[in-house]
Motif scaffolding. Structure first.
Motif, PDB file in Angstrom:
ATOM      1  N   LEU A   1       0.796  -1.219   0.000  1.00  0.00           N
ATOM      2  CA  LEU A   1       0.000   0.000   0.000  1.00  0.00           C
ATOM      3  C   LEU A   1       0.830   1.272   0.000  1.00  0.00           C
ATOM      4  O   LEU A   1       0.382   2.309  -0.502  1.00  0.00           O
ATOM      5  CB  LEU A   1      -0.939   0.007   1.210  1.00  0.00           C
ATOM      6  CG  LEU A   1      -2.030  -1.058   1.226  1.00  0.00           C
ATOM      7  CD1 LEU A   1      -2.885  -0.911   2.481  1.00  0.00           C
ATOM      8  CD2 LEU A   1      -2.909  -0.956  -0.024  1.00  0.00           C
ATOM      9  N   SER A   2       2.035   1.241   0.555  1.00  0.00           N
ATOM     10  CA  SER A   2       2.837   2.458   0.668  1.00  0.00           C
ATOM     11  C   SER A   2       3.146   3.088  -0.680  1.00  0.00           C
ATOM     12  O   SER A   2       2.915   4.283  -0.876  1.00  0.00           O
ATOM     13  CB  SER A   2       4.132   2.166   1.429  1.00  0.00           C
ATOM     14  OG  SER A   2       4.889   3.338   1.584  1.00  0.00           O
ATOM     15  N   PRO A   3       3.656   2.367  -1.681  1.00  0.00           N
ATOM     16  CA  PRO A   3       3.876   2.987  -2.996  1.00  0.00           C
ATOM     17  C   PRO A   3       2.580   3.492  -3.627  1.00  0.00           C
ATOM     18  O   PRO A   3       2.568   4.537  -4.279  1.00  0.00           O
ATOM     19  CB  PRO A   3       4.480   1.852  -3.825  1.00  0.00           C
ATOM     20  CG  PRO A   3       5.057   0.910  -2.824  1.00  0.00           C
ATOM     21  CD  PRO A   3       4.138   0.976  -1.654  1.00  0.00           C
ATOM     22  N   ALA A   4       1.507   2.737  -3.425  1.00  0.00           N
ATOM     23  CA  ALA A   4       0.223   3.165  -3.983  1.00  0.00           C
ATOM     24  C   ALA A   4      -0.231   4.477  -3.341  1.00  0.00           C
ATOM     25  O   ALA A   4      -0.753   5.367  -4.025  1.00  0.00           O
ATOM     26  CB  ALA A   4      -0.821   2.079  -3.767  1.00  0.00           C
ATOM     27  N   ALA A   5      -0.021   4.610  -2.039  1.00  0.00           N
ATOM     28  CA  ALA A   5      -0.402   5.833  -1.341  1.00  0.00           C
ATOM     29  C   ALA A   5       0.423   7.014  -1.828  1.00  0.00           C
ATOM     30  O   ALA A   5      -0.095   8.117  -2.043  1.00  0.00           O
ATOM     31  CB  ALA A   5      -0.237   5.653   0.167  1.00  0.00           C
ATOM     32  N   LYS A   6       1.729   6.788  -2.024  1.00  0.00           N
ATOM     33  CA  LYS A   6       2.587   7.865  -2.519  1.00  0.00           C
ATOM     34  C   LYS A   6       2.179   8.288  -3.922  1.00  0.00           C
ATOM     35  O   LYS A   6       2.181   9.475  -4.260  1.00  0.00           O
ATOM     36  CB  LYS A   6       4.041   7.409  -2.498  1.00  0.00           C
ATOM     37  CG  LYS A   6       4.629   7.256  -1.101  1.00  0.00           C
ATOM     38  CD  LYS A   6       6.074   6.788  -1.148  1.00  0.00           C
ATOM     39  CE  LYS A   6       6.653   6.649   0.249  1.00  0.00           C
ATOM     40  NZ  LYS A   6       8.062   6.154   0.218  1.00  0.00           N
ATOM     41  N   THR A   7       1.839   7.320  -4.752  1.00  0.00           N
ATOM     42  CA  THR A   7       1.387   7.617  -6.117  1.00  0.00           C
ATOM     43  C   THR A   7       0.102   8.426  -6.094  1.00  0.00           C
ATOM     44  O   THR A   7      -0.060   9.386  -6.853  1.00  0.00           O
ATOM     45  CB  THR A   7       1.178   6.319  -6.909  1.00  0.00           C
ATOM     46  OG1 THR A   7       2.408   5.594  -6.963  1.00  0.00           O
ATOM     47  CG2 THR A   7       0.704   6.625  -8.321  1.00  0.00           C
ATOM     48  N   PHE A   8      -0.818   8.055  -5.209  1.00  0.00           N
ATOM     49  CA  PHE A   8      -2.083   8.782  -5.091  1.00  0.00           C
ATOM     50  C   PHE A   8      -1.847  10.227  -4.668  1.00  0.00           C
ATOM     51  O   PHE A   8      -2.438  11.155  -5.225  1.00  0.00           O
ATOM     52  CB  PHE A   8      -2.998   8.085  -4.081  1.00  0.00           C
ATOM     53  CG  PHE A   8      -4.259   8.848  -3.784  1.00  0.00           C
ATOM     54  CD1 PHE A   8      -5.313   8.844  -4.682  1.00  0.00           C
ATOM     55  CD2 PHE A   8      -4.370   9.577  -2.614  1.00  0.00           C
ATOM     56  CE1 PHE A   8      -6.477   9.549  -4.419  1.00  0.00           C
ATOM     57  CE2 PHE A   8      -5.523  10.292  -2.335  1.00  0.00           C
ATOM     58  CZ  PHE A   8      -6.580  10.277  -3.238  1.00  0.00           C
ATOM     59  N   VAL A   9      -0.963  10.422  -3.681  1.00  0.00           N
ATOM     60  CA  VAL A   9      -0.664  11.782  -3.208  1.00  0.00           C
ATOM     61  C   VAL A   9      -0.042  12.609  -4.318  1.00  0.00           C
ATOM     62  O   VAL A   9      -0.377  13.780  -4.522  1.00  0.00           O
ATOM     63  CB  VAL A   9       0.262  11.733  -1.983  1.00  0.00           C
ATOM     64  CG1 VAL A   9       0.761  13.129  -1.624  1.00  0.00           C
ATOM     65  CG2 VAL A   9      -0.460  11.110  -0.792  1.00  0.00           C
ATOM     66  N   ARG A  10       0.882  11.996  -5.077  1.00  0.00           N
ATOM     67  CA  ARG A  10       1.525  12.702  -6.181  1.00  0.00           C
ATOM     68  C   ARG A  10       0.512  13.092  -7.250  1.00  0.00           C
ATOM     69  O   ARG A  10       0.510  14.233  -7.741  1.00  0.00           O
ATOM     70  CB  ARG A  10       2.610  11.807  -6.791  1.00  0.00           C
ATOM     71  CG  ARG A  10       3.310  12.396  -8.010  1.00  0.00           C
ATOM     72  CD  ARG A  10       4.226  13.526  -7.641  1.00  0.00           C
ATOM     73  NE  ARG A  10       4.873  14.092  -8.814  1.00  0.00           N
ATOM     74  CZ  ARG A  10       5.778  15.061  -8.784  1.00  0.00           C
ATOM     75  NH1 ARG A  10       6.146  15.564  -7.622  1.00  0.00           N
ATOM     76  NH2 ARG A  10       6.322  15.524  -9.891  1.00  0.00           N
ATOM     77  N   LEU A  11      -0.378  12.176  -7.614  1.00  0.00           N
ATOM     78  CA  LEU A  11      -1.390  12.464  -8.620  1.00  0.00           C
ATOM     79  C   LEU A  11      -2.348  13.560  -8.154  1.00  0.00           C
ATOM     80  O   LEU A  11      -2.754  14.425  -8.939  1.00  0.00           O
ATOM     81  CB  LEU A  11      -2.169  11.196  -8.967  1.00  0.00           C
ATOM     82  CG  LEU A  11      -1.403  10.121  -9.746  1.00  0.00           C
ATOM     83  CD1 LEU A  11      -2.254   8.873  -9.902  1.00  0.00           C
ATOM     84  CD2 LEU A  11      -0.980  10.641 -11.110  1.00  0.00           C
ATOM     85  N   GLN A  12      -2.683  13.517  -6.876  1.00  0.00           N
ATOM     86  CA  GLN A  12      -3.572  14.540  -6.323  1.00  0.00           C
ATOM     87  C   GLN A  12      -2.899  15.904  -6.348  1.00  0.00           C
ATOM     88  O   GLN A  12      -3.528  16.918  -6.685  1.00  0.00           O
ATOM     89  CB  GLN A  12      -3.968  14.166  -4.893  1.00  0.00           C
ATOM     90  CG  GLN A  12      -5.052  15.067  -4.306  1.00  0.00           C
ATOM     91  CD  GLN A  12      -5.436  14.642  -2.907  1.00  0.00           C
ATOM     92  OE1 GLN A  12      -4.571  14.403  -2.069  1.00  0.00           O
ATOM     93  NE2 GLN A  12      -6.736  14.528  -2.661  1.00  0.00           N
ATOM     94  N   ARG A  13      -1.595  15.949  -6.019  1.00  0.00           N
ATOM     95  CA  ARG A  13      -0.845  17.204  -6.044  1.00  0.00           C
ATOM     96  C   ARG A  13      -0.792  17.769  -7.463  1.00  0.00           C
ATOM     97  O   ARG A  13      -0.958  18.962  -7.680  1.00  0.00           O
ATOM     98  CB  ARG A  13       0.563  16.989  -5.495  1.00  0.00           C
ATOM     99  CG  ARG A  13       1.367  18.276  -5.361  1.00  0.00           C
ATOM    100  CD  ARG A  13       2.760  17.999  -4.832  1.00  0.00           C
ATOM    101  NE  ARG A  13       2.702  17.518  -3.455  1.00  0.00           N
ATOM    102  CZ  ARG A  13       3.144  16.331  -3.069  1.00  0.00           C
ATOM    103  NH1 ARG A  13       3.657  15.497  -3.951  1.00  0.00           N
ATOM    104  NH2 ARG A  13       3.072  15.965  -1.810  1.00  0.00           N
ATOM    105  N   VAL A  14      -0.550  16.897  -8.445  1.00  0.00           N
ATOM    106  CA  VAL A  14      -0.501  17.330  -9.846  1.00  0.00           C
ATOM    107  C   VAL A  14      -1.862  17.848 -10.296  1.00  0.00           C
ATOM    108  O   VAL A  14      -1.954  18.839 -11.038  1.00  0.00           O
ATOM    109  CB  VAL A  14      -0.017  16.178 -10.750  1.00  0.00           C
ATOM    110  CG1 VAL A  14      -0.189  16.538 -12.219  1.00  0.00           C
ATOM    111  CG2 VAL A  14       1.437  15.849 -10.456  1.00  0.00           C
ATOM    112  N   GLN A  15      -2.925  17.182  -9.849  1.00  0.00           N
ATOM    113  CA  GLN A  15      -4.276  17.621 -10.206  1.00  0.00           C
ATOM    114  C   GLN A  15      -4.555  19.013  -9.665  1.00  0.00           C
ATOM    115  O   GLN A  15      -5.097  19.873 -10.381  1.00  0.00           O
ATOM    116  CB  GLN A  15      -5.301  16.626  -9.671  1.00  0.00           C
ATOM    117  CG  GLN A  15      -6.739  16.943 -10.088  1.00  0.00           C
ATOM    118  CD  GLN A  15      -7.728  15.920  -9.562  1.00  0.00           C
ATOM    119  OE1 GLN A  15      -7.432  15.173  -8.633  1.00  0.00           O
ATOM    120  NE2 GLN A  15      -8.914  15.888 -10.144  1.00  0.00           N
TER     121      GLN A  15
END
Length: 241
Positions: A34-48
Motif C-alpha cells: 500500500l505504501s507505494p500506492a499511497a505515494k502515487t495517489f498523493v503525487r497524482l492529487q498534487r498534480v491535479q
C-alpha cells in the motif's frame, strides 16, 4: 471435569507468539504493497491541484490582456531585476503594456522589492511581493507616447526608491498550495519592433519548491489581444522624470 478444564484453558504462550509473528508478517506485506500506492495517489492529487492552479492563472492572464492597447513590451530580466532604462526583448519573464485606462501595467511572477505607492503625488504606503505569485503593478504615464517615441513612467523616484501607483498580488499565497509560479512571455514569430501584435505566447510552470527544481505542471497557451498593439523595445521605465 478434567476434559472441561482443558477446553477452557485457551491458547498457550507458544501459540500466541506464533500468531503474533504471523500477524506481523502480514502487516509488513500489506504496508509494503500500500505504501507505494499511497505515494502515487498523493503525487497524482498534487498534480491535479497544480493543474487547477495553472488553469486559473491562464484564465486570469487571458482576461488581463484583453485590456492591452497601443503598446506592449517584454523584458528579459528575471528575479525581480531593475527595469530602469532597460530595453525590450522577444521573450522574457516580465510583460509591460498600456491598458484601456492609460495605466502602464507590469505582469510577472518574479515578485518585487519594497515599493512606495504614490497617488496624486502623495505616498499612501508601501507594498512588496515574493516571487512565485502572479503579480500586477500599475504606473501612471509621465510622458505620453507619440509617433516617434514610446510612453515613459516613473519606475523609481529621484531618491532611487521603487514607486508605483498600485501593486496587486492576484491570488493569495495560500492559493498556490505551497507551489511557486514561473512565467515566460514571447511575441509571435516574425513580430519585430514597431510591428502590430495581436497575441502573446505564454509559458506557465508551477514548481513544488522555491528553488524551482521540482516541476509539477507546465503549460503553453496563446493570449489574444482584444485591441491591436505594437511592439515596443525602447526604454520606458525611468527614474524621477
Amino acid at each position: 471435569m478434567r476434559r472441561g478444564r482443558r477446553r477452557r484453558e485457551g491458547m498457550t504462550l507458544v501459540e500466541l507468539i506464533v500468531a503474533m509473528a504471523l500477524m506481523s508478517i502480514l502487516t509488513v506485506m500489506v504496508v509494503g504493497i500500500l505504501s507505494p500506492a499511497a505515494k502515487t495517489f498523493v503525487r497524482l492529487q498534487r498534480v491535479q491541484f497544480a493543474q487547477m492552479i495553472v488553469d486559473n492563472v491562464e484564465d486570469e492572464i487571458r482576461s488581463q490582456l484583453l485590456d492591452a492597447v497601443d503598446s506592449i513590451k517584454i523584458y528579459d530580466i528575471s528575479d525581480g531585476g531593475d527595469l530602469s532604462d532597460a530595453g525590450g526583448s522577444a521573450s522574457g519573464p516580465v510583460l509591460e503594456y498600456l491598458n484601456t485606462d492609460s495605466y502602464v501595467t507590469l505582469m510577472s511572477a518574479d515578485g518585487c522589492a519594497e515599493t512606495t505607492l504614490v497617488r496624486s503625488e502623495q505616498e499612501t504606503g508601501t507594498e512588496s511581493a515574493k516571487s512565485g505569485r502572479l503579480l500586477m503593478r500599475y504606473y501612471w504615464q509621465k510622458k505620453v507616447a507619440t509617433e516617434t517615441s514610446a510612453y515613459q513612467y516613473n519606475y523609481k523616484d529621484e531618491n532611487n526608491k521603487y514607486v508605483a501607483r498600485a501593486v496587486q498580488q492576484v491570488f493569495a499565497d495560500k492559493y498556490y498550495m505551497g507551489g511557486y509560479l514561473k512565467l515566460r512571455f514571447s511575441f509571435p514569430d516574425g513580430v519585430g519592433v514597431g510591428d502590430a501584435v495581436n497575441c502573446i505566447r505564454v509559458h506557465v510552470e508551477l514548481y513544488r519548491d522555491e528553488a524551482c527544481t521540482d516541476l509539477l505542471v507546465e503549460e503553453d497557451f496563446i493570449a489574444e489581444l482584444r485591441y491591436q498593439a505594437k511592439r515596443v523595445d525602447e526604454a520606458t521605465a525611468s527614474s524621477g522624470i
